[in-house]
Design an enzyme around this catalytic site. Structure first.
Site, PDB file in Angstrom:
ATOM      1  CB  CYS A   1      -1.105   0.273   1.359  1.00 16.04           C
ATOM      2  SG  CYS A   1      -2.393   1.028   0.695  1.00 16.04           S
TER       3      CYS A   1
ATOM      4  CG  HIS B   1      -3.830  -3.502   3.588  1.00 15.61           C
ATOM      5  ND1 HIS B   1      -2.078  -2.632   4.562  1.00 15.61           N
ATOM      6  CD2 HIS B   1      -3.678  -2.470   2.775  1.00 15.61           C
ATOM      7  CE1 HIS B   1      -1.963  -1.847   4.016  1.00 15.61           C
ATOM      8  NE2 HIS B   1      -3.224  -1.493   3.046  1.00 15.61           N
TER       9      HIS B   1
ATOM     10  CD  GLU C   1      -0.811  -5.241   5.751  1.00 16.82           C
ATOM     11  OE1 GLU C   1      -0.783  -6.108   4.734  1.00 16.82           O
ATOM     12  OE2 GLU C   1      -0.622  -4.399   5.767  1.00 16.82           O
TER      13      GLU C   1
END
Lengths: 222, 79
Positions: free
Chosen positions: A86, A194, A196
């Site tokens: 990002c 994302h 994560e």
């Protein structure tokens, strides 16, 4: 396997990224933007999502000129690994480590939702845990994720198998549905989604975990 | 010396913000507005006292930070 996660003023996914690296088995050090060197022996640098320096001037522009980022550029020139997610992807394009640029979403809206991606190549330490053509679901949360590259660059990225992920349903106007790209040596990945945030069951999805597992696994063997 | 930098998206780079402004102008009843493109103006107060030095400095600033030359072009006004 050692990972360093950069922290800029305005980073807000740094801890999530550290958790994902740790859960995959990495030893993680957080590194403040004013430091001018990475910890000794770092294998991979994580550049987290967020709004570094308030997105002033352009997203990632100020972070790309921070002291620690000079050290990251040298690290990648030495063949070191880096993962920019990002805002981290925006920082990587601003430094020139990855080509192209990220502009305001074509729909002008901040888009925050899970999206389906196609894994375009399994040929990298980041994507070896997937199969080419696999469809995965990963959240996005950005206002400036519209990847821009001229036709020559898009052709080159495709020919060299450097498009890592594409959107199944383009949410932001990115050229050729590009969601993430690899560097020429395939050791730097920048992506808007994302992983994560989709790395353990409590997140509502675990499709991102394979990225960290395969990266940490590949570097632990190296 | 004062310098003013205009940063604009390069021709051919789609400007969704400019398009939204054009659309809003149409909604307000302004007729005959063609393409709208949005950019930035950056004013700098410089210690340099001669034009050439100031311009060279600002050009370097544009290349290194003020503009992303992948998608943007810049114009410099000195004085």
């Amino acid at each position: 396997m050692k990972a360093a996660v950069l922290v800029f003023p305005g980073s807000n996914c740094d801890r999530d990224l550290a958790v994902a690296f740790r859960n995959a088995g990495a030893e993680v050090t957080m590194v403040w933007h004013k430091d001018d060197a990475l910890p000794a022996g770092v294998d991979v640098v994580g550049i987290p999502g967020g709004f570094s320096f308030g997105d002033y001037l352009r997203c990632g522009a100020i972070a790309a000129r921070s002291p620690i980022t000079r050290a990251v550029i040298e690290h990648t020139h030495r063949g070191g690994y880096a993962l920019g997610i990002c805002n981290g992807f925006q920082v990587l394009t601003e430094t020139g480590i990855l080509p192209g640029a990220l502009m305001r979403n074509a729909g002008l809206k901040f888009v925050c939702k899970p999206v389906d991606l196609t894994v375009e190549t399994a040929d990298s330490a980041f994507t070896a845990g997937y199969t080419g053509g696999q469809r995965i679901t990963i959240p996005i949360a950005h206002h400036d994720g519209n990847y821009v590259a001229d036709a020559d660059l898009v052709a080159r990225l495709r020919a060299e198998g450097r498009v890592a992920f594409t959107y199944c349903d383009n949410p932001n106007g990115s050229v050729a549905d590009i969601a993430g790209i690899l560097s020429e040596n395939r050791r730097v990945l920048g992506l808007m989604p994302h992983p994560e945030r989709a790395a353990e069951p409590a997140h509502g999805g675990t499709d991102g975990a394979a990225l960290f597992r395969s990266l940490v696994g590949a570097l632990a063997l190296a | 010396m004062k310098a003013r930098v205009h940063v604009m998206l390069k021709d051919g780079v789609l400007d969704p913000q400019g398009q939204a402004v054009a659309h809003a102008l149409g909604t307000l009843g302004f007729q005959g507005v063609g393409e709208v493109r949005q950019g930035k103006v950056i004013d700098l107060d410089l210690a340099a006292t001669d034009r050439a030095t100031a311009e060279a400095q600002v050009r370097e600033m544009c290349e290194k930070l003020l503009a992303n030359t992948v998608i943007e072009r810049y114009d410099i006004e000195i004085g």
